[in-house]
Design an enzyme around this catalytic site. Structure first.
Site, mmCIF file in Angstrom:
data_model
loop_
_atom_site.group_PDB
_atom_site.id
_atom_site.type_symbol
_atom_site.label_atom_id
_atom_site.label_comp_id
_atom_site.label_asym_id
_atom_site.label_seq_id
_atom_site.Cartn_x
_atom_site.Cartn_y
_atom_site.Cartn_z
ATOM 1 N N SER A 155 0.833 -1.200 0.000
ATOM 2 C CA SER A 155 0.000 0.000 0.000
ATOM 3 C C SER A 155 0.877 1.262 0.000
ATOM 4 C CB SER A 155 -0.969 -0.038 1.182
ATOM 5 O OG SER A 155 -1.992 0.915 1.029
ATOM 6 N N ASP A 232 -9.997 -5.348 -3.860
ATOM 7 C CA ASP A 232 -9.408 -4.305 -3.014
ATOM 8 C C ASP A 232 -10.277 -3.054 -3.091
ATOM 9 O OD1 ASP A 232 -7.831 -2.174 -2.051
ATOM 10 O OD2 ASP A 232 -5.992 -3.221 -2.593
ATOM 11 N N HIS A 265 -7.560 -5.859 0.406
ATOM 12 C CA HIS A 265 -6.372 -5.042 0.682
ATOM 13 C C HIS A 265 -5.627 -5.505 1.938
ATOM 14 C CE1 HIS A 265 -4.196 -1.274 -0.158
ATOM 15 N NE2 HIS A 265 -4.182 -1.009 1.145
#
EC number: 3.1.2.12
Lengths: 290, 290
Positions: A155, A232, A265
Protein backbone atom coordinates in the site's frame (compact mmCIF):
# COMPACT_ATOMS: atom_id res chain seq x y z
CA UNK A 1 27.67 -4.98 16.85
CA UNK A 2 27.99 -1.50 18.35
CA UNK A 3 25.97 -1.16 21.56
CA UNK A 4 26.04 2.59 21.18
CA UNK A 5 24.29 2.77 17.82
CA UNK A 6 21.43 0.29 18.22
CA UNK A 7 19.52 -1.02 21.23
CA UNK A 8 17.69 -4.33 21.42
CA UNK A 9 13.99 -3.87 22.26
CA UNK A 10 12.77 -7.48 21.97
CA UNK A 11 13.83 -10.87 20.63
CA UNK A 12 11.71 -13.99 20.08
CA UNK A 13 12.57 -17.36 18.58
CA UNK A 14 10.91 -17.77 15.18
CA UNK A 15 11.35 -20.55 12.60
CA UNK A 16 14.80 -21.44 13.90
CA UNK A 17 15.95 -17.81 13.85
CA UNK A 18 15.11 -14.68 15.81
CA UNK A 19 12.49 -12.01 15.29
CA UNK A 20 14.01 -8.93 16.85
CA UNK A 21 13.06 -5.30 17.28
CA UNK A 22 15.81 -2.70 17.71
CA UNK A 23 15.81 1.04 18.22
CA UNK A 24 18.25 3.82 17.38
CA UNK A 25 18.45 7.60 17.36
CA UNK A 26 17.82 8.70 13.78
CA UNK A 27 19.79 11.70 12.54
CA UNK A 28 17.54 12.19 9.53
CA UNK A 29 14.33 12.12 11.56
CA UNK A 30 15.69 13.57 14.81
CA UNK A 31 13.88 11.06 16.99
CA UNK A 32 14.17 7.53 18.30
CA UNK A 33 13.03 4.95 15.76
CA UNK A 34 12.17 1.29 16.12
CA UNK A 35 12.86 -1.19 13.35
CA UNK A 36 12.39 -4.96 13.04
CA UNK A 37 15.14 -7.39 12.04
CA UNK A 38 14.58 -11.07 11.30
CA UNK A 39 17.75 -13.12 11.74
CA UNK A 40 17.50 -16.45 9.87
CA UNK A 41 18.96 -19.68 11.28
CA UNK A 42 21.66 -19.57 8.59
CA UNK A 43 23.10 -16.53 10.43
CA UNK A 44 22.05 -17.39 13.99
CA UNK A 45 23.73 -20.79 13.89
CA UNK A 46 26.87 -19.80 11.99
CA UNK A 47 28.93 -17.00 13.49
CA UNK A 48 30.44 -14.74 10.86
CA UNK A 49 28.00 -15.64 8.09
CA UNK A 50 26.66 -12.70 6.11
CA UNK A 51 23.48 -12.83 4.04
CA UNK A 52 21.45 -10.54 1.75
CA UNK A 53 18.93 -8.13 3.25
CA UNK A 54 15.36 -7.45 2.17
CA UNK A 55 13.67 -4.20 3.30
CA UNK A 56 9.93 -4.12 3.95
CA UNK A 57 7.96 -0.85 3.90
CA UNK A 58 4.56 -0.87 5.63
CA UNK A 59 1.32 0.91 4.87
CA UNK A 60 -0.72 3.67 6.52
CA UNK A 61 -1.20 3.43 10.33
CA UNK A 62 1.45 0.71 10.72
CA UNK A 63 4.40 0.68 13.07
CA UNK A 64 7.32 -1.73 12.77
CA UNK A 65 5.06 -4.31 14.47
CA UNK A 66 2.27 -4.97 11.95
CA UNK A 67 4.33 -6.80 9.36
CA UNK A 68 6.19 -9.00 11.84
CA UNK A 69 2.95 -9.96 13.62
CA UNK A 70 0.57 -10.37 10.70
CA UNK A 71 2.35 -11.46 7.56
CA UNK A 72 3.97 -14.80 8.45
CA UNK A 73 7.07 -13.84 6.39
CA UNK A 74 9.47 -15.45 8.90
CA UNK A 75 8.90 -18.95 7.53
CA UNK A 76 10.14 -17.92 4.09
CA UNK A 77 13.00 -15.72 5.29
CA UNK A 78 14.12 -18.66 7.42
CA UNK A 79 14.03 -21.05 4.46
CA UNK A 80 15.75 -18.65 2.07
CA UNK A 81 18.39 -17.46 4.51
CA UNK A 82 17.92 -13.71 4.28
CA UNK A 83 17.69 -10.92 6.83
CA UNK A 84 14.46 -8.91 6.61
CA UNK A 85 14.34 -5.36 8.00
CA UNK A 86 11.17 -3.31 8.54
CA UNK A 87 11.28 0.35 9.63
CA UNK A 88 8.45 2.28 11.22
CA UNK A 89 6.31 4.40 8.85
CA UNK A 90 6.99 7.89 10.22
CA UNK A 91 8.85 9.84 12.89
CA UNK A 92 7.28 9.38 16.31
CA UNK A 93 6.58 11.77 19.17
CA UNK A 94 8.26 14.78 17.58
CA UNK A 95 5.66 17.22 18.90
CA UNK A 96 4.43 18.75 15.70
CA UNK A 97 0.96 20.22 16.21
CA UNK A 98 -1.64 17.86 14.76
CA UNK A 99 0.84 15.05 14.04
CA UNK A 100 -1.49 12.43 15.53
CA UNK A 101 -4.81 13.82 14.26
CA UNK A 102 -5.20 11.86 11.00
CA UNK A 103 -4.66 8.20 10.16
CA UNK A 104 -3.49 9.18 6.67
CA UNK A 105 -1.13 12.09 7.39
CA UNK A 106 1.56 12.67 10.03
CA UNK A 107 2.29 9.84 12.48
CA UNK A 108 2.01 6.47 10.77
CA UNK A 109 1.85 8.14 7.36
CA UNK A 110 5.31 9.50 6.48
CA UNK A 111 4.71 8.51 2.84
CA UNK A 112 8.42 7.87 2.28
CA UNK A 113 9.11 11.43 1.05
CA UNK A 114 11.42 14.21 2.26
CA UNK A 115 9.21 17.11 3.29
CA UNK A 116 9.99 20.65 2.11
CA UNK A 117 7.37 22.39 4.24
CA UNK A 118 8.46 24.34 7.32
CA UNK A 119 6.15 22.55 9.71
CA UNK A 120 7.31 19.04 8.72
CA UNK A 121 10.70 19.26 7.03
CA UNK A 122 12.84 18.96 10.18
CA UNK A 123 11.55 15.47 11.00
CA UNK A 124 9.59 14.09 8.04
CA UNK A 125 12.46 12.80 5.91
CA UNK A 126 11.42 9.16 5.52
CA UNK A 127 12.88 8.89 2.01
CA UNK A 128 16.38 9.80 3.13
CA UNK A 129 15.91 7.66 6.21
CA UNK A 130 14.90 4.55 4.27
CA UNK A 131 17.37 4.88 1.38
CA UNK A 132 20.43 6.23 3.21
CA UNK A 133 20.51 6.20 7.00
CA UNK A 134 18.75 2.87 7.52
CA UNK A 135 20.80 0.78 5.04
CA UNK A 136 24.04 2.33 6.32
CA UNK A 137 23.10 1.56 9.91
CA UNK A 138 22.08 -2.00 8.99
CA UNK A 139 25.35 -2.52 7.11
CA UNK A 140 27.31 -1.40 10.17
CA UNK A 141 25.43 -3.35 12.82
CA UNK A 142 24.03 -6.55 11.30
CA UNK A 143 25.59 -9.42 9.33
CA UNK A 144 24.43 -8.39 5.87
CA UNK A 145 26.34 -8.52 2.60
CA UNK A 146 26.95 -4.86 1.78
CA UNK A 147 25.05 -3.68 -1.27
CA UNK A 148 23.12 -6.93 -1.57
CA UNK A 149 19.61 -5.65 -0.89
CA UNK A 150 16.09 -5.57 -2.27
CA UNK A 151 12.88 -3.85 -1.20
CA UNK A 152 9.18 -4.66 -0.99
CA UNK A 153 6.09 -3.22 0.65
CA UNK A 154 2.34 -2.86 0.93
CA UNK A 155 0.00 0.00 0.00
CA UNK A 156 1.77 3.24 1.10
CA UNK A 157 4.82 0.99 1.51
CA UNK A 158 4.33 -0.26 -2.05
CA UNK A 159 4.53 3.37 -3.17
CA UNK A 160 7.60 3.79 -1.00
CA UNK A 161 9.30 0.68 -2.38
CA UNK A 162 8.67 1.77 -5.95
CA UNK A 163 9.99 5.31 -5.57
CA UNK A 164 13.02 4.15 -3.57
CA UNK A 165 13.91 1.68 -6.35
CA UNK A 166 13.12 4.05 -9.23
CA UNK A 167 15.12 6.95 -7.75
CA UNK A 168 18.17 4.78 -6.99
CA UNK A 169 18.83 2.61 -10.05
CA UNK A 170 20.73 -0.55 -9.14
CA UNK A 171 20.73 0.10 -5.40
CA UNK A 172 17.99 -2.48 -4.89
CA UNK A 173 18.44 -5.69 -6.89
CA UNK A 174 14.68 -6.29 -7.06
CA UNK A 175 11.44 -4.66 -5.97
CA UNK A 176 7.98 -6.06 -5.36
CA UNK A 177 4.77 -4.50 -4.16
CA UNK A 178 1.39 -5.48 -2.83
CA UNK A 179 -1.59 -3.19 -3.51
CA UNK A 180 0.67 -0.16 -4.08
CA UNK A 181 -0.40 3.49 -4.10
CA UNK A 182 0.86 3.70 -7.66
CA UNK A 183 -0.01 7.18 -8.90
CA UNK A 184 -0.32 9.38 -5.80
CA UNK A 185 -0.64 12.63 -7.73
CA UNK A 186 -4.17 11.49 -8.70
CA UNK A 187 -5.22 9.52 -5.58
CA UNK A 188 -6.81 11.07 -2.48
CA UNK A 189 -4.34 9.68 0.05
CA UNK A 190 -1.50 10.70 -2.24
CA UNK A 191 -2.75 14.22 -2.87
CA UNK A 192 -3.29 14.83 0.85
CA UNK A 193 0.21 13.69 1.78
CA UNK A 194 1.98 15.33 -1.14
CA UNK A 195 0.21 18.64 -0.44
CA UNK A 196 1.03 18.49 3.25
CA UNK A 197 4.66 17.45 2.95
CA UNK A 198 5.59 19.16 -0.35
CA UNK A 199 3.19 22.09 -0.76
CA UNK A 200 0.70 23.03 -3.43
CA UNK A 201 2.98 23.10 -6.46
CA UNK A 202 2.10 19.88 -8.26
CA UNK A 203 5.33 20.05 -10.23
CA UNK A 204 7.12 19.24 -6.96
CA UNK A 205 5.08 16.06 -6.56
CA UNK A 206 6.31 14.44 -9.74
CA UNK A 207 9.56 13.18 -8.25
CA UNK A 208 7.56 11.11 -5.75
CA UNK A 209 5.10 9.35 -8.03
CA UNK A 210 5.97 5.85 -9.28
CA UNK A 211 3.84 6.07 -12.42
CA UNK A 212 5.57 9.30 -13.45
CA UNK A 213 9.04 8.12 -12.41
CA UNK A 214 8.85 4.84 -14.30
CA UNK A 215 8.29 6.72 -17.57
CA UNK A 216 11.81 8.17 -17.36
CA UNK A 217 13.53 5.25 -15.63
CA UNK A 218 16.98 4.45 -16.98
CA UNK A 219 18.78 1.73 -15.12
CA UNK A 220 19.19 -1.98 -14.60
CA UNK A 221 16.21 -4.32 -14.52
CA UNK A 222 13.90 -3.61 -11.57
CA UNK A 223 12.84 -7.27 -11.31
CA UNK A 224 9.41 -5.91 -10.42
CA UNK A 225 6.38 -7.86 -9.22
CA UNK A 226 3.04 -6.08 -8.64
CA UNK A 227 0.52 -8.17 -6.67
CA UNK A 228 -3.04 -6.87 -6.50
CA UNK A 229 -6.40 -8.05 -5.17
CA UNK A 230 -9.32 -7.49 -7.53
CA UNK A 231 -11.69 -6.94 -4.57
CA UNK A 232 -9.41 -4.31 -3.01
CA UNK A 233 -11.77 -1.47 -2.02
CA UNK A 234 -9.02 1.12 -2.60
CA UNK A 235 -8.13 0.01 -6.12
CA UNK A 236 -10.35 2.51 -7.95
CA UNK A 237 -9.86 5.73 -5.96
CA UNK A 238 -6.51 5.43 -4.22
CA UNK A 239 -4.14 2.91 -5.79
CA UNK A 240 -4.44 3.45 -9.58
CA UNK A 241 -2.35 0.35 -10.19
CA UNK A 242 -3.35 0.11 -13.84
CA UNK A 243 -1.75 3.52 -14.46
CA UNK A 244 1.56 2.11 -13.21
CA UNK A 245 1.25 -1.01 -15.34
CA UNK A 246 0.43 1.06 -18.43
CA UNK A 247 3.42 3.32 -17.73
CA UNK A 248 5.71 0.28 -17.36
CA UNK A 249 4.51 -1.12 -20.66
CA UNK A 250 4.90 2.26 -22.36
CA UNK A 251 8.44 2.65 -21.02
CA UNK A 252 9.48 -0.94 -21.75
CA UNK A 253 10.00 -1.61 -18.05
CA UNK A 254 9.35 -5.30 -17.39
CA UNK A 255 6.70 -5.94 -14.76
CA UNK A 256 5.08 -9.14 -13.54
CA UNK A 257 1.53 -7.96 -12.76
CA UNK A 258 -0.71 -10.40 -10.94
CA UNK A 259 -4.34 -9.46 -10.37
CA UNK A 260 -6.22 -11.93 -8.16
CA UNK A 261 -9.97 -12.41 -8.03
CA UNK A 262 -11.31 -12.79 -4.49
CA UNK A 263 -8.63 -10.88 -2.60
CA UNK A 264 -8.87 -7.57 -0.76
CA UNK A 265 -6.37 -5.04 0.68
CA UNK A 266 -5.64 -6.89 3.94
CA UNK A 267 -2.75 -8.91 5.30
CA UNK A 268 -4.78 -12.02 4.38
CA UNK A 269 -3.97 -11.08 0.81
CA UNK A 270 -0.34 -10.17 1.52
CA UNK A 271 0.37 -13.35 3.47
CA UNK A 272 -1.10 -15.54 0.74
CA UNK A 273 1.46 -14.41 -1.85
CA UNK A 274 4.33 -13.26 0.35
CA UNK A 275 6.27 -16.51 0.11
CA UNK A 276 6.58 -16.16 -3.66
CA UNK A 277 7.94 -12.63 -3.26
CA UNK A 278 10.56 -13.62 -0.73
CA UNK A 279 11.74 -16.49 -2.95
CA UNK A 280 11.90 -14.08 -5.89
CA UNK A 281 14.05 -11.61 -3.98
CA UNK A 282 16.26 -14.31 -2.45
CA UNK A 283 16.91 -15.91 -5.84
CA UNK A 284 17.98 -12.59 -7.33
CA UNK A 285 19.99 -11.50 -4.30
CA UNK A 286 21.90 -14.77 -4.03
CA UNK A 287 22.52 -14.78 -7.79
CA UNK A 288 24.37 -11.47 -7.38
CA UNK A 289 26.60 -12.96 -4.66
CA UNK A 290 27.78 -16.20 -6.25
CA UNK B 1 -26.72 -22.35 5.35
CA UNK B 2 -29.39 -20.84 7.59
CA UNK B 3 -29.34 -17.05 7.50
CA UNK B 4 -31.20 -16.94 10.78
CA UNK B 5 -28.66 -18.82 12.88
CA UNK B 6 -25.39 -17.26 11.82
CA UNK B 7 -24.47 -13.87 10.37
CA UNK B 8 -21.43 -13.11 8.26
CA UNK B 9 -19.23 -10.38 9.81
CA UNK B 10 -16.28 -10.39 7.39
CA UNK B 11 -14.74 -12.46 4.62
CA UNK B 12 -11.28 -12.16 3.03
CA UNK B 13 -9.53 -14.27 0.43
CA UNK B 14 -6.70 -16.28 2.01
CA UNK B 15 -4.53 -19.00 0.45
CA UNK B 16 -7.15 -19.85 -2.15
CA UNK B 17 -9.92 -20.08 0.45
CA UNK B 18 -11.73 -17.62 2.68
CA UNK B 19 -11.00 -16.36 6.18
CA UNK B 20 -14.40 -15.51 7.55
CA UNK B 21 -15.81 -14.21 10.83
CA UNK B 22 -19.40 -15.03 11.74
CA UNK B 23 -21.60 -14.17 14.70
CA UNK B 24 -24.56 -15.86 16.36
CA UNK B 25 -26.72 -15.55 19.46
CA UNK B 26 -25.41 -18.08 21.96
CA UNK B 27 -27.97 -19.83 24.14
CA UNK B 28 -25.33 -21.09 26.58
CA UNK B 29 -23.71 -17.69 27.04
CA UNK B 30 -26.80 -15.53 26.51
CA UNK B 31 -25.00 -13.01 24.33
CA UNK B 32 -23.86 -12.48 20.77
CA UNK B 33 -20.61 -14.31 20.01
CA UNK B 34 -18.17 -13.96 17.15
CA UNK B 35 -16.25 -16.95 15.81
CA UNK B 36 -13.79 -17.38 12.95
CA UNK B 37 -14.14 -19.95 10.18
CA UNK B 38 -11.45 -20.71 7.60
CA UNK B 39 -12.90 -22.26 4.44
CA UNK B 40 -10.19 -24.08 2.45
CA UNK B 41 -10.14 -24.06 -1.37
CA UNK B 42 -11.14 -27.74 -1.35
CA UNK B 43 -14.55 -26.61 -0.07
CA UNK B 44 -14.74 -23.17 -1.68
CA UNK B 45 -14.13 -24.54 -5.16
CA UNK B 46 -16.25 -27.70 -4.89
CA UNK B 47 -19.87 -27.21 -3.93
CA UNK B 48 -21.15 -29.96 -1.68
CA UNK B 49 -17.74 -31.09 -0.42
CA UNK B 50 -17.51 -31.67 3.32
CA UNK B 51 -14.25 -31.74 5.25
CA UNK B 52 -13.03 -32.31 8.82
CA UNK B 53 -13.04 -29.43 11.28
CA UNK B 54 -10.31 -28.36 13.69
CA UNK B 55 -11.22 -26.14 16.66
CA UNK B 56 -8.74 -23.59 17.99
CA UNK B 57 -9.00 -22.20 21.54
CA UNK B 58 -7.14 -18.94 22.24
CA UNK B 59 -5.36 -17.64 25.32
CA UNK B 60 -5.99 -14.86 27.83
CA UNK B 61 -7.01 -11.45 26.44
CA UNK B 62 -7.71 -12.84 22.95
CA UNK B 63 -10.83 -12.44 20.87
CA UNK B 64 -11.60 -14.54 17.80
CA UNK B 65 -9.22 -12.21 15.91
CA UNK B 66 -5.78 -12.91 17.39
CA UNK B 67 -5.31 -16.38 15.99
CA UNK B 68 -6.52 -15.55 12.49
CA UNK B 69 -4.31 -12.43 12.32
CA UNK B 70 -1.14 -13.66 14.00
CA UNK B 71 -0.63 -17.38 13.52
CA UNK B 72 -0.43 -17.88 9.77
CA UNK B 73 -2.42 -21.14 10.07
CA UNK B 74 -4.35 -20.51 6.86
CA UNK B 75 -1.51 -21.77 4.66
CA UNK B 76 -1.62 -25.18 6.29
CA UNK B 77 -5.40 -25.45 6.55
CA UNK B 78 -5.53 -24.61 2.84
CA UNK B 79 -3.00 -27.30 1.96
CA UNK B 80 -4.59 -29.95 4.17
CA UNK B 81 -8.18 -29.17 3.22
CA UNK B 82 -9.73 -28.69 6.63
CA UNK B 83 -12.07 -26.11 8.12
CA UNK B 84 -10.64 -24.32 11.17
CA UNK B 85 -13.01 -22.68 13.68
CA UNK B 86 -11.94 -20.31 16.46
CA UNK B 87 -14.41 -19.04 19.09
CA UNK B 88 -13.96 -15.97 21.28
CA UNK B 89 -12.55 -16.58 24.78
CA UNK B 90 -15.48 -15.38 26.92
CA UNK B 91 -18.96 -13.91 26.82
CA UNK B 92 -18.90 -10.25 25.80
CA UNK B 93 -20.80 -7.22 27.02
CA UNK B 94 -23.02 -9.09 29.46
CA UNK B 95 -22.93 -6.30 32.05
CA UNK B 96 -21.54 -8.17 35.04
CA UNK B 97 -19.94 -5.71 37.45
CA UNK B 98 -16.16 -5.82 37.06
CA UNK B 99 -16.23 -8.08 33.99
CA UNK B 100 -13.69 -5.89 32.16
CA UNK B 101 -11.45 -5.02 35.13
CA UNK B 102 -8.79 -7.77 34.85
CA UNK B 103 -6.92 -9.19 31.87
CA UNK B 104 -6.90 -12.63 33.52
CA UNK B 105 -10.51 -12.93 34.74
CA UNK B 106 -13.86 -12.10 33.18
CA UNK B 107 -13.90 -10.77 29.61
CA UNK B 108 -11.21 -12.43 27.52
CA UNK B 109 -10.62 -15.02 30.24
CA UNK B 110 -13.56 -17.43 30.32
CA UNK B 111 -11.13 -20.27 31.09
CA UNK B 112 -13.35 -22.80 29.29
CA UNK B 113 -15.24 -23.80 32.44
CA UNK B 114 -18.94 -23.69 33.41
CA UNK B 115 -19.24 -21.30 36.34
CA UNK B 116 -21.23 -22.30 39.42
CA UNK B 117 -21.06 -18.93 41.14
CA UNK B 118 -24.15 -16.69 41.22
CA UNK B 119 -22.42 -13.67 39.75
CA UNK B 120 -21.02 -15.53 36.71
CA UNK B 121 -23.00 -18.72 36.16
CA UNK B 122 -25.69 -17.26 33.88
CA UNK B 123 -23.21 -16.29 31.17
CA UNK B 124 -19.82 -17.88 31.87
CA UNK B 125 -20.42 -21.36 30.44
CA UNK B 126 -17.56 -21.54 27.95
CA UNK B 127 -17.09 -25.30 28.45
CA UNK B 128 -20.64 -26.12 27.38
CA UNK B 129 -20.38 -23.53 24.63
CA UNK B 130 -17.20 -24.98 23.16
CA UNK B 131 -18.05 -28.68 23.52
CA UNK B 132 -21.78 -28.62 22.75
CA UNK B 133 -23.34 -25.49 21.29
CA UNK B 134 -20.47 -24.49 19.00
CA UNK B 135 -19.89 -27.92 17.35
CA UNK B 136 -23.64 -28.39 16.88
CA UNK B 137 -23.98 -24.97 15.31
CA UNK B 138 -20.95 -25.58 13.07
CA UNK B 139 -22.35 -28.97 12.00
CA UNK B 140 -25.63 -27.32 11.04
CA UNK B 141 -24.26 -24.33 9.18
CA UNK B 142 -20.91 -25.21 7.59
CA UNK B 143 -19.76 -28.03 5.29
CA UNK B 144 -18.04 -30.20 7.90
CA UNK B 145 -18.10 -33.98 8.25
CA UNK B 146 -20.17 -34.54 11.37
CA UNK B 147 -18.16 -35.98 14.26
CA UNK B 148 -14.87 -35.57 12.42
CA UNK B 149 -13.22 -32.98 14.63
CA UNK B 150 -10.07 -32.24 16.61
CA UNK B 151 -9.02 -29.44 18.93
CA UNK B 152 -5.92 -27.39 19.67
CA UNK B 153 -5.04 -24.22 21.50
CA UNK B 154 -2.54 -21.93 23.20
CA UNK B 155 -1.95 -21.12 26.89
CA UNK B 156 -5.43 -20.78 28.47
CA UNK B 157 -6.68 -22.32 25.22
CA UNK B 158 -4.23 -25.19 25.69
CA UNK B 159 -5.85 -25.81 29.07
CA UNK B 160 -9.24 -25.59 27.40
CA UNK B 161 -8.30 -28.01 24.61
CA UNK B 162 -6.97 -30.53 27.10
CA UNK B 163 -9.99 -30.52 29.40
CA UNK B 164 -12.44 -30.60 26.47
CA UNK B 165 -10.67 -33.68 25.08
CA UNK B 166 -10.18 -35.39 28.44
CA UNK B 167 -13.80 -34.89 29.54
CA UNK B 168 -15.24 -36.12 26.21
CA UNK B 169 -13.34 -39.29 25.26
CA UNK B 170 -13.42 -39.89 21.52
CA UNK B 171 -15.30 -36.69 20.69
CA UNK B 172 -12.09 -35.10 19.42
CA UNK B 173 -9.91 -37.39 17.29
CA UNK B 174 -6.71 -35.61 18.35
CA UNK B 175 -5.61 -32.76 20.60
CA UNK B 176 -2.52 -30.57 20.58
CA UNK B 177 -1.45 -27.67 22.73
CA UNK B 178 1.08 -24.86 22.77
CA UNK B 179 2.34 -23.58 26.14
CA UNK B 180 -0.74 -24.92 27.99
CA UNK B 181 -1.88 -23.95 31.48
CA UNK B 182 -1.49 -27.59 32.48
CA UNK B 183 -2.20 -27.76 36.19
CA UNK B 184 -4.37 -24.73 37.02
CA UNK B 185 -5.09 -25.81 40.60
CA UNK B 186 -1.48 -24.86 41.41
CA UNK B 187 -0.88 -21.93 39.02
CA UNK B 188 -1.76 -18.30 39.81
CA UNK B 189 -3.87 -17.67 36.71
CA UNK B 190 -5.62 -20.98 37.30
CA UNK B 191 -6.32 -20.42 40.96
CA UNK B 192 -7.72 -16.95 40.31
CA UNK B 193 -10.11 -18.18 37.61
CA UNK B 194 -11.13 -21.36 39.38
CA UNK B 195 -11.85 -19.47 42.60
CA UNK B 196 -13.83 -16.82 40.76
CA UNK B 197 -15.88 -19.13 38.57
CA UNK B 198 -16.19 -22.20 40.86
CA UNK B 199 -15.77 -20.92 44.42
CA UNK B 200 -13.34 -21.71 47.20
CA UNK B 201 -13.88 -25.48 47.47
CA UNK B 202 -10.78 -26.87 45.77
CA UNK B 203 -12.48 -30.24 45.34
CA UNK B 204 -14.71 -28.55 42.76
CA UNK B 205 -11.66 -27.49 40.76
CA UNK B 206 -10.43 -31.00 40.07
CA UNK B 207 -12.78 -31.62 37.16
CA UNK B 208 -11.20 -28.70 35.32
CA UNK B 209 -7.50 -29.50 35.66
CA UNK B 210 -5.80 -31.42 32.83
CA UNK B 211 -3.06 -32.88 35.03
CA UNK B 212 -5.64 -34.32 37.42
CA UNK B 213 -8.02 -35.42 34.67
CA UNK B 214 -5.38 -37.28 32.71
CA UNK B 215 -4.66 -39.50 35.72
CA UNK B 216 -8.11 -41.03 35.45
CA UNK B 217 -8.55 -40.84 31.67
CA UNK B 218 -10.16 -43.91 30.13
CA UNK B 219 -10.78 -43.60 26.45
CA UNK B 220 -9.34 -43.83 22.97
CA UNK B 221 -5.90 -42.43 22.15
CA UNK B 222 -5.75 -38.66 22.57
CA UNK B 223 -3.11 -38.28 19.82
CA UNK B 224 -1.64 -35.56 22.02
CA UNK B 225 1.18 -33.17 21.16
CA UNK B 226 2.49 -30.70 23.75
CA UNK B 227 4.68 -27.95 22.28
CA UNK B 228 6.57 -25.75 24.74
CA UNK B 229 9.18 -23.00 24.59
CA UNK B 230 12.00 -23.34 27.13
CA UNK B 231 12.29 -19.53 27.44
CA UNK B 232 8.57 -19.14 28.16
CA UNK B 233 8.42 -16.71 31.11
CA UNK B 234 5.22 -18.37 32.38
CA UNK B 235 6.55 -21.91 32.41
CA UNK B 236 7.62 -21.98 36.07
CA UNK B 237 4.74 -20.19 37.82
CA UNK B 238 1.71 -20.58 35.60
CA UNK B 239 1.90 -23.44 33.13
CA UNK B 240 3.37 -26.39 35.10
CA UNK B 241 3.71 -28.38 31.89
CA UNK B 242 6.04 -30.92 33.44
CA UNK B 243 3.28 -31.91 35.89
CA UNK B 244 1.07 -32.79 32.93
CA UNK B 245 3.81 -34.77 31.22
CA UNK B 246 4.56 -36.68 34.43
CA UNK B 247 0.86 -37.44 34.86
CA UNK B 248 0.60 -38.68 31.26
CA UNK B 249 3.59 -40.97 31.78
CA UNK B 250 2.18 -42.22 35.08
CA UNK B 251 -1.19 -42.94 33.51
CA UNK B 252 0.22 -44.54 30.36
CA UNK B 253 -1.31 -41.77 28.22
CA UNK B 254 0.87 -41.31 25.14
CA UNK B 255 2.14 -37.76 24.69
CA UNK B 256 4.57 -36.24 22.20
CA UNK B 257 6.26 -33.56 24.31
CA UNK B 258 8.51 -31.11 22.49
CA UNK B 259 10.48 -28.60 24.53
CA UNK B 260 12.31 -26.03 22.40
CA UNK B 261 15.31 -23.99 23.44
CA UNK B 262 15.11 -20.35 22.35
CA UNK B 263 11.32 -19.98 22.17
CA UNK B 264 9.00 -17.91 24.37
CA UNK B 265 5.22 -17.75 24.95
CA UNK B 266 4.34 -15.62 21.90
CA UNK B 267 2.71 -16.26 18.56
CA UNK B 268 6.25 -16.31 17.10
CA UNK B 269 6.58 -19.64 18.88
CA UNK B 270 3.11 -20.86 17.94
CA UNK B 271 3.48 -19.97 14.26
CA UNK B 272 6.84 -21.74 14.02
CA UNK B 273 5.38 -25.14 14.90
CA UNK B 274 1.75 -24.68 13.89
CA UNK B 275 2.13 -26.30 10.49
CA UNK B 276 3.22 -29.59 12.05
CA UNK B 277 0.17 -29.57 14.33
CA UNK B 278 -2.28 -28.95 11.51
CA UNK B 279 -0.74 -31.76 9.45
CA UNK B 280 -0.96 -34.06 12.51
CA UNK B 281 -4.65 -33.30 13.00
CA UNK B 282 -5.48 -33.51 9.29
CA UNK B 283 -3.74 -36.88 8.95
CA UNK B 284 -5.71 -38.32 11.85
CA UNK B 285 -9.01 -36.73 10.84
CA UNK B 286 -8.79 -37.89 7.23
CA UNK B 287 -7.73 -41.38 8.36
CA UNK B 288 -11.04 -41.64 10.25
CA UNK B 289 -12.99 -40.72 7.11
CA UNK B 290 -11.50 -43.08 4.55
Amino acid sequence: MSEKMVTLVSSSGSFGGKQEVWSHESKELKCKMNFSVYIPPKVKNNAGTKVPVLYWLSGLTCTEQNFIIKSGFQKYASEEGIIVVGPDTSPRGVNIEGEDDDYDFGSGAGFYVDSTQDKWKTHYRMYSYVTKELPKMIDQNFPVIKGCQSIFGHSMGGHGSLICALKNPGFYKSVSVFSPISNPVVGKWGQKCLTGYLGNNKKDWEEWDATLLVKKYKGPALNLIVEQGAEDPYLADELYVQNLIDACVGANVAVDYRLHEGYDHSFYFVSTFLGQHIKHHANILYSTVY
